[in-house]
Enzyme design. Structure first.
Site, short mmCIF file in Angstrom:
data_model
loop_
_atom_site.label_atom_id
_atom_site.label_comp_id
_atom_site.label_asym_id
_atom_site.label_seq_id
_atom_site.Cartn_x
_atom_site.Cartn_y
_atom_site.Cartn_z
N LYS A 1 -15.27 -8.71 2.05
CA LYS A 1 -14.67 -7.73 1.13
C LYS A 1 -15.78 -7.25 0.21
CE LYS A 1 -9.92 -9.33 -0.03
NZ LYS A 1 -9.11 -9.86 -1.14
N LYS B 1 -15.45 -13.30 2.69
CA LYS B 1 -14.18 -12.57 2.91
C LYS B 1 -14.43 -11.19 3.48
CE LYS B 1 -11.98 -14.15 -1.31
NZ LYS B 1 -11.03 -13.70 -2.36
N1 C2G Z 1 -0.85 -10.85 -4.65
C1 C2G Z 1 0.53 -10.71 -4.79
N2 C2G Z 1 1.11 -9.53 -4.48
C2 C2G Z 1 0.36 -8.47 -4.05
C3 C2G Z 1 -1.04 -8.61 -3.92
C4 C2G Z 1 -1.63 -9.83 -4.24
O1 C2G Z 1 1.23 -11.66 -5.18
N3 C2G Z 1 0.98 -7.30 -3.75
C5 C2G Z 1 -1.43 -12.16 -4.97
C6 C2G Z 1 -2.11 -12.80 -3.77
O2 C2G Z 1 -1.15 -13.47 -2.96
C7 C2G Z 1 -3.08 -13.78 -4.43
C8 C2G Z 1 -3.46 -13.05 -5.74
O3 C2G Z 1 -2.45 -12.01 -5.94
O4 C2G Z 1 -2.41 -14.99 -4.76
C9 C2G Z 1 -4.82 -12.40 -5.67
O5 C2G Z 1 -4.84 -11.56 -4.54
P1 C2G Z 1 -6.28 -11.15 -3.93
O6 C2G Z 1 -7.16 -10.65 -5.00
O7 C2G Z 1 -6.04 -10.33 -2.71
O8 C2G Z 1 -6.85 -12.58 -3.52
P2 C2G Z 1 -7.30 -13.08 -2.06
O9 C2G Z 1 -8.23 -12.10 -1.47
O10 C2G Z 1 -6.06 -13.46 -1.35
O11 C2G Z 1 -8.20 -14.36 -2.45
O12 C2G Z 1 -9.66 -18.84 -2.21
C10 C2G Z 1 -8.52 -17.98 -2.22
C11 C2G Z 1 -8.95 -16.54 -2.27
O13 C2G Z 1 -9.88 -16.30 -3.31
C12 C2G Z 1 -7.72 -15.64 -2.45
#
Ligand code: C2G
Length: 139
Positions: free
Chosen positions: A47, A45
């Site tokens: 990240k 990612k």
């Molecule tokens: N999320 C949300 N609202 C936000 C930020 C995040 O609903 N303002 C949700 C995202 O949509 C996700 C979850 O919180 O469902 C976790 O977000 P992240 O940690 O950014 O996860 P991500 O990088 O999208 O990783 O295999 C799938 C990945 O691991 C998802």
């Protein structure tokens, strides 16, 4: 018992994450959170989370909606996770809308995309705090 699963990095845990976890848990009785490992974050990612895996896991395990936290090491583990944990509902925020529909074809689980919480994101927090590029290991 209805079992729900969701995936994410959950770095700098914030109310957007909590809104997602609360609504995911409301879809069942048991919520499995598959937490991206530090290596997966970096390799897949691009990240670098501020808090390392252990700290992110500790935070998630303290949340009343979360019943189990397991590591996410690959994009390709979702079908096996859903089968191994007998999942009924696969949940992700709608920034992923459509990306995981295959789960519905390849397993017995239904896929639900929940609306993201607007105006909050880990990258925004990091930018506003001047943390971009810094991580837990940097301190
Ligand atoms: N999320 C949300 N609202 C936000 C930020 C995040 O609903 N303002 C949700 C995202 O949509 C996700 C979850 O919180 O469902 C976790 O977000 P992240 O940690 O950014 O996860 P991500 O990088 O999208 O990783 O295999 C799938 C990945 O691991 C998802």
């Amino acid at each position: 018992m209805k079992r729900v699963i969701t995936y994410g990095t959950f770095d700098l845990l914030h109310y957007g994450h909590i809104n997602l976890l609360r609504r995911a848990k409301a879809l069942g009785d048991y919520l499995v959170v598959v937490l991206s490992s530090d290596e997966f974050n970096w390799d897949s990612k691009q990240k670098k989370s501020y808090f390392n895996y252990e700290k992110r896991r500790q935070l998630l395990e303290a949340i009343r909606y979360v019943d189990l936290v397991i590591p996410e090491n690959s994009w390709d583990q979702k079908v096996s996770d859903v089968n191994e944990y007998h999942i009924d509902t696969f949940v992700m925020g709608d920034d992923w809308a459509g990306k995981f529909d295959f789960i519905q074809e390849e397993t017995d689980a239904e896929v639900v995309y929940l609306a993201r919480t607007p105006e909050i994101s880990t990258s925004q927090i990091k930018a506003e705090l001047g943390l971009t590029g810094k991580t837990d290991d940097d301190k």
